[in-house]
Design a protein around this motif. Structure first.
Motif, PDB file in Angstrom:
ATOM      1  N   PHE A 159       0.813  -1.210   0.000  1.00 13.02           N
ATOM      2  CA  PHE A 159       0.000   0.000   0.000  1.00 13.02           C
ATOM      3  C   PHE A 159       0.853   1.271   0.000  1.00 13.02           C
ATOM      4  CE2 PHE A 159      -3.169  -2.997   1.916  1.00 13.02           C
ATOM      5  CZ  PHE A 159      -4.134  -2.877   0.919  1.00 13.02           C
ATOM      6  N   LEU A 160       2.071   1.189   0.536  1.00  9.34           N
ATOM      7  CA  LEU A 160       2.935   2.364   0.527  1.00  9.34           C
ATOM      8  C   LEU A 160       3.402   2.680  -0.885  1.00  9.34           C
ATOM      9  CD1 LEU A 160       2.825   1.823   3.582  1.00  9.34           C
ATOM     10  CD2 LEU A 160       5.265   2.418   3.691  1.00  9.34           C
ATOM     11  N   LYS A 161       3.816   1.644  -1.615  1.00  9.53           N
ATOM     12  CA  LYS A 161       4.259   1.863  -2.998  1.00  9.53           C
ATOM     13  C   LYS A 161       3.088   2.277  -3.881  1.00  9.53           C
ATOM     14  CE  LYS A 161       8.196  -1.332  -2.862  1.00  9.53           C
ATOM     15  NZ  LYS A 161       8.773  -2.591  -3.419  1.00  9.53           N
ATOM     16  N   LEU A 162       1.934   1.698  -3.617  1.00 12.58           N
ATOM     17  CA  LEU A 162       0.748   2.056  -4.390  1.00 12.58           C
ATOM     18  C   LEU A 162       0.370   3.514  -4.159  1.00 12.58           C
ATOM     19  CD1 LEU A 162      -1.415   0.977  -6.302  1.00 12.58           C
ATOM     20  CD2 LEU A 162      -2.755   0.285  -4.314  1.00 12.58           C
ATOM     21  N   SER A 163       0.421   3.939  -2.906  1.00 10.96           N
ATOM     22  CA  SER A 163       0.132   5.341  -2.596  1.00 10.96           C
ATOM     23  C   SER A 163       1.152   6.259  -3.254  1.00 10.96           C
ATOM     24  CB  SER A 163       0.132   5.553  -1.073  1.00 10.96           C
ATOM     25  OG  SER A 163      -0.827   4.730  -0.444  1.00 10.96           O
ATOM     26  N   ALA A 164       2.407   5.851  -3.204  1.00  4.83           N
ATOM     27  CA  ALA A 164       3.468   6.657  -3.819  1.00  4.83           C
ATOM     28  C   ALA A 164       3.253   6.796  -5.323  1.00  4.83           C
ATOM     29  CB  ALA A 164       4.828   6.037  -3.534  1.00  4.83           C
ATOM     30  N   ALA A 165       2.736   5.726  -5.941  1.00  5.94           N
ATOM     31  CA  ALA A 165       2.459   5.787  -7.377  1.00  5.94           C
ATOM     32  C   ALA A 165       1.411   6.838  -7.704  1.00  5.94           C
ATOM     33  CB  ALA A 165       2.014   4.415  -7.877  1.00  5.94           C
ATOM     34  N   TYR A 166       0.511   7.081  -6.754  1.00  4.69           N
ATOM     35  CA  TYR A 166      -0.495   8.133  -6.929  1.00  4.69           C
ATOM     36  C   TYR A 166       0.015   9.494  -6.452  1.00  4.69           C
ATOM     37  CZ  TYR A 166      -4.273   4.856  -8.076  1.00  4.69           C
ATOM     38  OH  TYR A 166      -5.081   3.927  -8.694  1.00  4.69           O
ATOM     39  N   GLY A 167       1.249   9.531  -5.949  1.00  2.00           N
ATOM     40  CA  GLY A 167       1.828  10.789  -5.485  1.00  2.00           C
ATOM     41  C   GLY A 167       1.396  11.172  -4.090  1.00  2.00           C
ATOM     42  N   ILE A 168       0.969  10.195  -3.289  1.00  2.00           N
ATOM     43  CA  ILE A 168       0.474  10.460  -1.941  1.00  2.00           C
ATOM     44  C   ILE A 168       1.459   9.918  -0.908  1.00  2.00           C
ATOM     45  CG2 ILE A 168      -1.368   9.910  -0.288  1.00  2.00           C
ATOM     46  CD1 ILE A 168      -3.317   9.895  -2.596  1.00  2.00           C
ATOM     47  N   ASP A 169       1.767  10.704   0.098  1.00  2.00           N
ATOM     48  CA  ASP A 169       2.617  10.247   1.186  1.00  2.00           C
ATOM     49  C   ASP A 169       1.934   9.100   1.933  1.00  2.00           C
ATOM     50  OD1 ASP A 169       4.514  12.160   0.623  1.00  2.00           O
ATOM     51  OD2 ASP A 169       3.718  13.614   2.062  1.00  2.00           O
ATOM     52  N   ALA A 170       2.719   8.157   2.401  1.00  2.92           N
ATOM     53  CA  ALA A 170       2.165   7.005   3.107  1.00  2.92           C
ATOM     54  C   ALA A 170       3.157   6.509   4.142  1.00  2.92           C
ATOM     55  CB  ALA A 170       1.827   5.881   2.127  1.00  2.92           C
ATOM     56  N   VAL A 171       2.623   5.883   5.195  1.00  4.03           N
ATOM     57  CA  VAL A 171       3.451   5.340   6.261  1.00  4.03           C
ATOM     58  C   VAL A 171       2.814   4.058   6.760  1.00  4.03           C
ATOM     59  CG1 VAL A 171       2.272   6.710   8.022  1.00  4.03           C
ATOM     60  CG2 VAL A 171       4.578   5.866   8.463  1.00  4.03           C
ATOM     61  N   ARG A 172       3.649   3.119   7.195  1.00  5.02           N
ATOM     62  CA  ARG A 172       3.146   1.856   7.743  1.00  5.02           C
ATOM     63  C   ARG A 172       3.554   1.761   9.212  1.00  5.02           C
ATOM     64  NH1 ARG A 172       5.698  -1.542   4.558  1.00  5.02           N
ATOM     65  NH2 ARG A 172       3.941  -1.908   3.143  1.00  5.02           N
ATOM     66  N   VAL A 173       2.624   1.326  10.068  1.00  5.35           N
ATOM     67  CA  VAL A 173       2.936   1.058  11.469  1.00  5.35           C
ATOM     68  C   VAL A 173       2.551  -0.381  11.789  1.00  5.35           C
ATOM     69  CG1 VAL A 173       2.736   3.441  12.223  1.00  5.35           C
ATOM     70  CG2 VAL A 173       0.721   2.003  12.243  1.00  5.35           C
ATOM     71  N   GLU A 174       3.349  -1.006  12.651  1.00  2.00           N
ATOM     72  CA  GLU A 174       3.144  -2.421  12.938  1.00  2.00           C
ATOM     73  C   GLU A 174       3.016  -2.714  14.416  1.00  2.00           C
ATOM     74  OE1 GLU A 174       6.140  -4.649  10.927  1.00  2.00           O
ATOM     75  OE2 GLU A 174       5.542  -3.951   8.934  1.00  2.00           O
ATOM     76  N   ASN A 175       2.975  -1.682  15.243  1.00  2.00           N
ATOM     77  CA  ASN A 175       2.743  -1.898  16.671  1.00  2.00           C
ATOM     78  C   ASN A 175       2.083  -0.662  17.259  1.00  2.00           C
ATOM     79  OD1 ASN A 175       4.928  -0.082  17.832  1.00  2.00           O
ATOM     80  ND2 ASN A 175       6.175  -1.469  16.565  1.00  2.00           N
ATOM     81  N   LEU A 176       1.522  -0.830  18.437  1.00  2.00           N
ATOM     82  CA  LEU A 176       0.728   0.226  19.051  1.00  2.00           C
ATOM     83  C   LEU A 176       1.581   1.435  19.432  1.00  2.00           C
ATOM     84  CD1 LEU A 176      -2.235   0.609  19.671  1.00  2.00           C
ATOM     85  CD2 LEU A 176      -1.849  -0.319  21.955  1.00  2.00           C
ATOM     86  N   ASP A 177       2.806   1.192  19.868  1.00  2.00           N
ATOM     87  CA  ASP A 177       3.684   2.308  20.238  1.00  2.00           C
ATOM     88  C   ASP A 177       3.978   3.198  19.038  1.00  2.00           C
ATOM     89  OD1 ASP A 177       3.798   1.527  22.859  1.00  2.00           O
ATOM     90  OD2 ASP A 177       5.697   0.435  22.658  1.00  2.00           O
ATOM     91  N   ASP A 178       4.271   2.566  17.889  1.00  2.00           N
ATOM     92  CA  ASP A 178       4.564   3.353  16.688  1.00  2.00           C
ATOM     93  C   ASP A 178       3.331   4.119  16.219  1.00  2.00           C
ATOM     94  OD1 ASP A 178       7.153   2.512  16.735  1.00  2.00           O
ATOM     95  OD2 ASP A 178       6.962   1.066  15.100  1.00  2.00           O
ATOM     96  N   LEU A 179       2.165   3.511  16.344  1.00  2.00           N
ATOM     97  CA  LEU A 179       0.934   4.208  15.967  1.00  2.00           C
ATOM     98  C   LEU A 179       0.716   5.410  16.881  1.00  2.00           C
ATOM     99  CD1 LEU A 179      -1.690   4.494  14.367  1.00  2.00           C
ATOM    100  CD2 LEU A 179      -2.760   2.884  15.966  1.00  2.00           C
ATOM    101  N   THR A 180       0.940   5.220  18.186  1.00  2.00           N
ATOM    102  CA  THR A 180       0.773   6.309  19.140  1.00  2.00           C
ATOM    103  C   THR A 180       1.731   7.456  18.828  1.00  2.00           C
ATOM    104  OG1 THR A 180       0.091   4.741  20.856  1.00  2.00           O
ATOM    105  CG2 THR A 180       0.805   6.916  21.580  1.00  2.00           C
ATOM    106  N   MET A 181       2.987   7.116  18.520  1.00  2.00           N
ATOM    107  CA  MET A 181       3.976   8.144  18.185  1.00  2.00           C
ATOM    108  C   MET A 181       3.576   8.893  16.914  1.00  2.00           C
ATOM    109  SD  MET A 181       7.573   6.171  19.029  1.00  2.00           S
ATOM    110  CE  MET A 181       8.504   7.493  18.258  1.00  2.00           C
ATOM    111  N   LEU A 182       3.085   8.159  15.926  1.00  2.00           N
ATOM    112  CA  LEU A 182       2.651   8.794  14.686  1.00  2.00           C
ATOM    113  C   LEU A 182       1.504   9.763  14.943  1.00  2.00           C
ATOM    114  CD1 LEU A 182       2.705   8.973  11.541  1.00  2.00           C
ATOM    115  CD2 LEU A 182       0.997   7.132  11.555  1.00  2.00           C
ATOM    116  N   LEU A 183       0.544   9.335  15.755  1.00  2.00           N
ATOM    117  CA  LEU A 183      -0.642  10.146  15.997  1.00  2.00           C
ATOM    118  C   LEU A 183      -0.349  11.389  16.829  1.00  2.00           C
ATOM    119  CD1 LEU A 183      -3.275   7.324  16.657  1.00  2.00           C
ATOM    120  CD2 LEU A 183      -3.016   8.720  14.592  1.00  2.00           C
ATOM    121  N   GLU A 184       0.810  11.419  17.465  1.00  2.00           N
ATOM    122  CA  GLU A 184       1.195  12.619  18.217  1.00  2.00           C
ATOM    123  C   GLU A 184       1.656  13.739  17.293  1.00  2.00           C
ATOM    124  OE1 GLU A 184       4.154  11.190  20.864  1.00  2.00           O
ATOM    125  OE2 GLU A 184       2.714  10.365  22.330  1.00  2.00           O
ATOM    126  N   LYS A 185       1.903  13.411  16.015  1.00  2.00           N
ATOM    127  CA  LYS A 185       2.368  14.413  15.065  1.00  2.00           C
ATOM    128  C   LYS A 185       1.179  15.204  14.511  1.00  2.00           C
ATOM    129  CE  LYS A 185       6.308  11.560  13.619  1.00  2.00           C
ATOM    130  NZ  LYS A 185       6.989  10.902  12.468  1.00  2.00           N
TER     131      LYS A 185
END
Length: 510
Positions: free
Chosen positions: A463-489
C-alpha cells in the motif's frame, strides 16, 4: 440557449456548488454547459465513487449531492452507490445521459432501460421526452430533495433533449403531502406519559438544536439509531446511546420501561425494533416506513411545532445504570480495536468516515459523536468501497480534515480514488487496517458454518508503494507504540496510513 445550458442555469440558481462525475458522449452537452458555469466539477475515477462522494457530501453537510454519468456503461456503474443511498434515505440528484429518443427500447449501441433499472433504487426515476419536461423534472426533483428528502432522484437525459432549443420553463405547483391526523392521539399519549423516550434517526438531524432544547428543558432521555449518532452529543447525560441490536445498557433499560416512545426520523428497521412497541409515536416524511399505532406522516419540524411536552422525572433512575460497554483488547499489540481506539482519541473532533467491515463495528462501539454528521457510514446496504469516495465528498463539502477508516479488503474496491484525492489535494487521512483477510466473512465461516477459512485470505499490494504511485505520502505502522507516536504528530492529508493488525473477531450482538 439549449436545454443543457438551461439546466445548468437552474442548478446555479438553486446554489449547487459542486458536482461529481465522469463525462461521456451522451452527457457531453451538459458538460459543455458546466464548463462555462461557476459550478465546481470533481472528476472521479469511477462512477460508483462519484455517487458515493455525492452521498458523503450530503451526510457531512446537509447539502444535496449531485452525480453525473453518461449512458449505460457509465450510468450503470452508479447502481451500487444509488442502492446504498436509497437504503439510507440519502437525497441525491442523479443525472445520466442517454442515446437519442429514437433509440429508446432498441438494441442500439450503449442503450439499456436505465430508468426502469434505477426505479428500484431511487425515490423517483424520470425520463423526460422533451426540453420542457427535462426542466420540469429538474425543478420538481430539487424541490422534493430539499423538502421531502427520502432518497436519490434520477433524471435520464437523452442527448437530443439536451441539445434541443425548444422548451418552456413551466411554473410548478409546490405541494408537500403529509398526514398529521394522529397528532391529537399522539398528544394524549404524551400527556399520560411519565417516562417518555425520544429515539432519533437521520431524519431528525436538521432539528438537532430544537431537539436538544426540548430534551434539556423537559429532561427527556434520548436514544439514537446508528445514523442519529451525535444529534445530541454522546457526552451529554441525556443521550443514553444506541438503541436496537447494539443497545447500551441505559438505552435498553429506557426502551423497555418507557411508557411513551417518540421516534423522530427513524426507519424502524429490524436493527432498531425486533418488535414494534404499542406505545410508539413514529414521525417520518416517508410514509412507506411508518409503523406502530401512532404514525405521523410529516416533517419532524412540523411535528415538534404542534406537540407539547411536560417535564418528567425519571432520568436519575436511568443514570444509576452503568452505561459502560466493555471492549476488550484496547491495549493489545496490535488488535484492530486498539488501533481504532487510538485513532478516535486523536481525532475526536474530526468527521470520521467508515467503510464496511469489522472496523465499522469497532468504530461504532468506541466512537462518541459530538455532533450530527460527525460519523458517516452506510448502514442499510453497507458495501465495501464506500469509505474513500464518501470521505472525498465530505472533504469537498466541508473543507475540513476528514478521517477515513478502511479495511484492506474494502479499500481495494475503490482504491483508484486515491488519484482523485491527490488531484484535488484534499485533507483526507486514509487509515487502512490490514489483517490480510476479509475478517467478518472469516468469522461467519468459523462461527456459523464450522468452516476453515475459505476464500478470505488476501495477498495485498504494497500500500505504501501504491500510494506513492499516486503521489500520496504514506506510512506503515506495525505496533501500538509506533501508531501512538505517529498520531502525536500534526498530520494532514492527503495521507495514507497502513496499520498492520491481527485477525480479530468482532463482538456479536446479544
Amino acid at each position: 440557449m439549449n436545454v443543457a445550458n438551461y439546466l445548468v442555469k437552474v442548478l446555479q440558481e438553486e446554489q449547487f456548488e459542486n458536482v461529481f462525475g465522469i463525462p461521456g458522449e451522451q452527457i457531453m452537452p451538459l458538460y459543455e454547459a458546466l464548463s462555462k458555469s461557476n459550478i465546481n466539477h470533481i472528476l472521479t475515477r469511477h462512477e460508483q465513487a462519484a455517487a458515493h462522494a455525492a452521498d458523503g457530501y450530503y451526510r457531512a453537510s446537509g447539502k444535496i449531492g449531485v452525480c453525473i454519468a453518461t449512458a449505460s456503461p457509465g450510468a450503470l456503474n452508479f447502481t451500487m452507490a444509488l442502492a446504498t443511498a436509497y437504503k439510507d434515505n440519502i437525497p441525491m440528484l442523479v443525472l445520466t445521459g442517454d442515446n437519442e429518443l429514437k433509440y429508446r427500447g432498441s438494441d442500439h449501441f450503449q442503450s439499456l432501460p436505465q430508468v426502469e433499472i434505477f426505479r428500484h433504487i431511487t425515490q423517483d426515476s424520470y425520463n423526460p421526452l422533451n426540453g420542457s419536461e427535462a426542466i420540469f423534472c429538474l425543478r420538481a426533483a430539487i424541490f422534493a430533495l430539499k423538502n421531502n428528502p427520502k432518497g436519490p432522484i434520477h433524471i435520464n437525459l437523452s442527448k437530443d433533449v439536451l441539445l434541443s432549443e425548444e422548451f418552456d420553463d413551466i411554473e410548478l405547483c409546490y405541494l408537500c403531502e403529509d398526514d398529521m391526523s394522529n397528532i391529537s392521539r399522539a398528544q394524549e399519549l404524551i400527556d399520560r406519559s411519565s417516562k417518555p423516550l425520544l429515539i432519533l434517526g437521520a431524519g431528525a438531524i436538521s432539528q438537532a438544536d430544537n431537539i436538544k432544547g426540548i430534551a434539556s428543558k423537559y429532561q427527556i432521555p434520548v436514544a439514537t439509531t446508528f445514523h442519529g449518532k451525535g444529534i445530541l452529543s454522546e457526552e451529554d447525560d441525556l443521550n443514553l446511546g444506541l438503541v436496537g441490536i447494539r443497545s447500551t445498557p441505559r438505552s435498553k433499560y429506557a426502551f423497555e420501561n418507557a411508557d411513551c416512545i417518540v421516534a423522530l426520523g427513524i426507519k424502524a428497521s429490524e436493527r432498531t425494533f425486533l418488535e414494534i412497541p404499542d406505545n410508539l409515536i413514529h414521525v417520518n416524511i416517508n410514509k412507506d416506513v411508518l409503523v406502530g399505532e401512532y404514525p405521523i406522516h410529516g416533517k419532524v419540524e412540523d411535528f415538534l411545532a404542534n406537540i407539547r411536552f411536560a417535564k418528567v422525572d425519571w432520568l436519575d433512575e436511568i443514570l444509576k445504570i452503568d452505561n459502560t460497554v466493555e471492549v476488550e483488547g484496547l491495549n493489545d499489540d496490535l488488535k484492530p480495536q486498539a488501533a481504532i481506539n487510538q485513532i478516535l482519541k486523536r481525532f475526536e473532533d474530526e468527521v470520521i468516515v467508515s467503510d464496511a467491515g469489522s472496523h465499522t463495528t469497532w468504530t461504532t462501539l468506541l466512537m462518541k459523536s459530538k455532533s450530527p454528521g460527525q460519523y458517516l457510514f452506510s448502514g442499510g446496504l453497507a458495501p465495501m468501497g464506500y469509505g474513500l469516495p464518501a470521505a472525498i465528498g465530505a472533504s469537498v463539502a466541508t473543507g475540513e480534515k476528514i478521517i477515513s477508516i478502511n479495511g484492506d479488503g474494502g479499500i481495494q474496491m475503490n482504491i483508484q480514488e486515491l488519484a482523485t484525492l491527490k488531484n484535488y489535494d484534499l485533507n483526507v487521512i486514509v487509515f487502512i487496517l490490514n489483517n490480510y483477510e476479509f475478517g467478518i466473512i472469516r468469522q461467519w465461516e468459523e462461527s456459523f458454518y464450522g468452516m476453515d477459512p475459505y476464500q478470505v485470505k488476501l495477498e495485498n499490494p504494497d500500500f505504501l508503494k501504491l500510494s506513492a504511485a499516486y503521489g500520496i505520502d504514506a506510512v506503515r505502522v506495525e505496533n501500538l507504540d509506533d501508531l501512538t507516536m505517529l498520531l502525536e504528530k500534526d498530520l494532514s492529508g492527503p495521507l495514507v496510513v497502513e496499520v498492520v493488525v491481527e485477525s480479530e473477531d468482532i463482538p456479536l450482538p446479544k
